[in-house]
Design an enzyme around this catalytic site. Structure first.
Site, mmCIF file in Angstrom:
data_model
loop_
_atom_site.group_PDB
_atom_site.id
_atom_site.type_symbol
_atom_site.label_atom_id
_atom_site.label_comp_id
_atom_site.label_asym_id
_atom_site.label_seq_id
_atom_site.Cartn_x
_atom_site.Cartn_y
_atom_site.Cartn_z
ATOM 1 N N LYS A 23 103.813 21.784 75.683
ATOM 2 C CA LYS A 23 103.581 20.339 75.541
ATOM 3 C C LYS A 23 104.667 19.706 74.661
ATOM 4 O O LYS A 23 105.183 18.635 74.957
ATOM 5 C CB LYS A 23 102.170 20.091 74.968
ATOM 6 C CG LYS A 23 101.081 20.367 76.007
ATOM 7 C CD LYS A 23 99.678 20.458 75.438
ATOM 8 C CE LYS A 23 98.719 20.887 76.564
ATOM 9 N NZ LYS A 23 97.332 21.085 76.123
ATOM 10 N N ASP A 60 93.911 13.226 76.442
ATOM 11 C CA ASP A 60 93.239 14.241 77.271
ATOM 12 C C ASP A 60 92.147 13.618 78.145
ATOM 13 O O ASP A 60 91.654 14.261 79.068
ATOM 14 C CB ASP A 60 92.556 15.286 76.370
ATOM 15 C CG ASP A 60 93.394 16.530 76.136
ATOM 16 O OD1 ASP A 60 94.089 16.951 77.071
ATOM 17 O OD2 ASP A 60 93.326 17.081 75.018
ATOM 18 N N GLN A 88 94.093 20.882 70.742
ATOM 19 C CA GLN A 88 94.059 21.963 71.719
ATOM 20 C C GLN A 88 92.725 22.702 71.654
ATOM 21 O O GLN A 88 92.252 23.067 70.579
ATOM 22 C CB GLN A 88 95.226 22.935 71.454
ATOM 23 C CG GLN A 88 95.402 24.010 72.505
ATOM 24 C CD GLN A 88 95.789 23.479 73.878
ATOM 25 O OE1 GLN A 88 96.464 22.460 74.010
ATOM 26 N NE2 GLN A 88 95.358 24.164 74.917
HETATM 27 N N1 GUN Z 1 92.650 23.834 76.655
HETATM 28 C C1 GUN Z 1 92.783 24.138 77.973
HETATM 29 N N2 GUN Z 1 93.155 23.062 78.676
HETATM 30 C C2 GUN Z 1 93.243 22.043 77.794
HETATM 31 C C3 GUN Z 1 93.594 20.670 77.933
HETATM 32 O O1 GUN Z 1 93.877 20.151 79.012
HETATM 33 N N3 GUN Z 1 93.603 19.956 76.772
HETATM 34 C C4 GUN Z 1 93.257 20.483 75.573
HETATM 35 N N4 GUN Z 1 93.268 19.687 74.508
HETATM 36 N N5 GUN Z 1 92.920 21.752 75.423
HETATM 37 C C5 GUN Z 1 92.924 22.519 76.526
#
Ligand code: GUN
Length: 284
Positions: free
Chosen positions: A51, A118, A95
């Site tokens: 990211k 998200d 996350q």
């Molecule tokens: N863990 C697995 N996929 C995601 C996601 O799309 N966003 C976040 N914040 N955590 C995750």
């Protein structure tokens, strides 16, 4: 058999985001994403690095907060609060998964809905439900882009989603429904799953089990989208679909890696751009 190239589609989305970010920069507007990781889950570490890398590619600032596994819920909530009021931060991503002593929902609820890139906050989930939303649910939105890439219309098609998570399964079903698909959500209690999946013109697998979808479970010519991100016994990254077994029977299929994964990140970049435009009053 056609392989849908997620890297190619994600590169296109990121190029569009980058161009818009550059024109905002020319007006003196910079774009920032805060990424918070708690503990040392190795998969989460990889996702967070990817990211940050994507932010650099499209010209965003990224601010990483790597907190130890012992961080208390109150400490994490205090950080979220600080980021909510930080003008340099347009998007906040915490996350998941979080350590078990932290209530995930309490953290999600604390993120300002305007910075919730998200789209996990209940307010944004509600917007998605009624089809009136600014933030896309990243993974499902990425899947929709990949389906669009095939040129196949969703309208009227039988769409089957395997998995009912809040992150993927449920919002995925909503986006397919908004495109007038006839949508079935299946899960671990579904009876005779292969009889349901083998009717699907569009099959989205978000199960979390390596090689779960086998050739006998798919309809000839179907669009098969693999959201899975698993490690097999040899530690190799693999999806929920038995790719080798299914690739000849499917009309279109996504690989793992190189399918849905890069799209999730591209959509996150798009959401962060949207957030920055909203915060700076330049939403079109
Ligand atoms: N863990 C697995 N996929 C995601 C996601 O799309 N966003 C976040 N914040 N955590 C995750």
């Amino acid at each position: 058999m056609n392989i849908i190239d997620g890297k190619k589609v994600s590169a296109r989305v990121k190029a569009e985001v980058k161009a818009e970010a550059e024109s905002l920069k020319a007006k003196g507007i910079s774009i920032g994403l805060a990424v918070v990781i708690v503990g040392d889950n190795p998969a989460s570490r990889v996702y967070v690095n990817n990211k940050k890398k994507a932010c650099a590619e499209v010209g965003f600032d990224s601010f990483e907060y790597a907190l130890p596994a012992e961080t208390t819920q109150d400490e994490l909530l205090a950080l979220v609060d600080k980021l909510n009021s930080d003008a340099k931060v347009d998007g906040i991503l915490v996350q998941l998964p979080l350590p078990s002593h932290i209530d995930k929902n309490a953290v999600i609820n604390a993120i300002s809905p305007e910075k919730d890139v998200d789209a996990f906050h209940p307010q944004n989930v509600g917007h998605i439900m009624i089809g009136d939303y600014a933030f896309l649910p990243c993974t499902p939105a990425g899947v929709m882009e990949l389906i669009a890439e095939t040129g196949i219309e969703v309208s009227g098609k039988k769409c089957v989603v395997i998995g009912r998570s809040n992150i993927v399964g449920k919002p995925m079903a909503m986006l397919l429904l908004h495109k007038n698909g006839t949508v079935t959500i299946t899960h671990s209690r579904t009876r005779d799953l292969p009889s349901v999946t083998s009717e699907a013109d569009i099959l989205v697998a978000a199960v979390g089990k390596a090689g779960f979808v086998t050739a006998d479970m798919i309809k000839p010519g179907a669009v098969v989208i693999d959201v899975g991100m698993n490690r097999n016994a040899e530690g190799k990254l693999c999806g929920d679909v038995d790719f080798e077994g299914c690739k000849e029977k499917a009309g279109y299929i996504t690989p793992v890696p190189g399918g849905v994964g890069p799209m999730t990140i591209a959509m996150l970049m798009r959401n962060t751009l949207t957030a920055a435009k909203m915060h700076n009053g330049c939403q079109d």
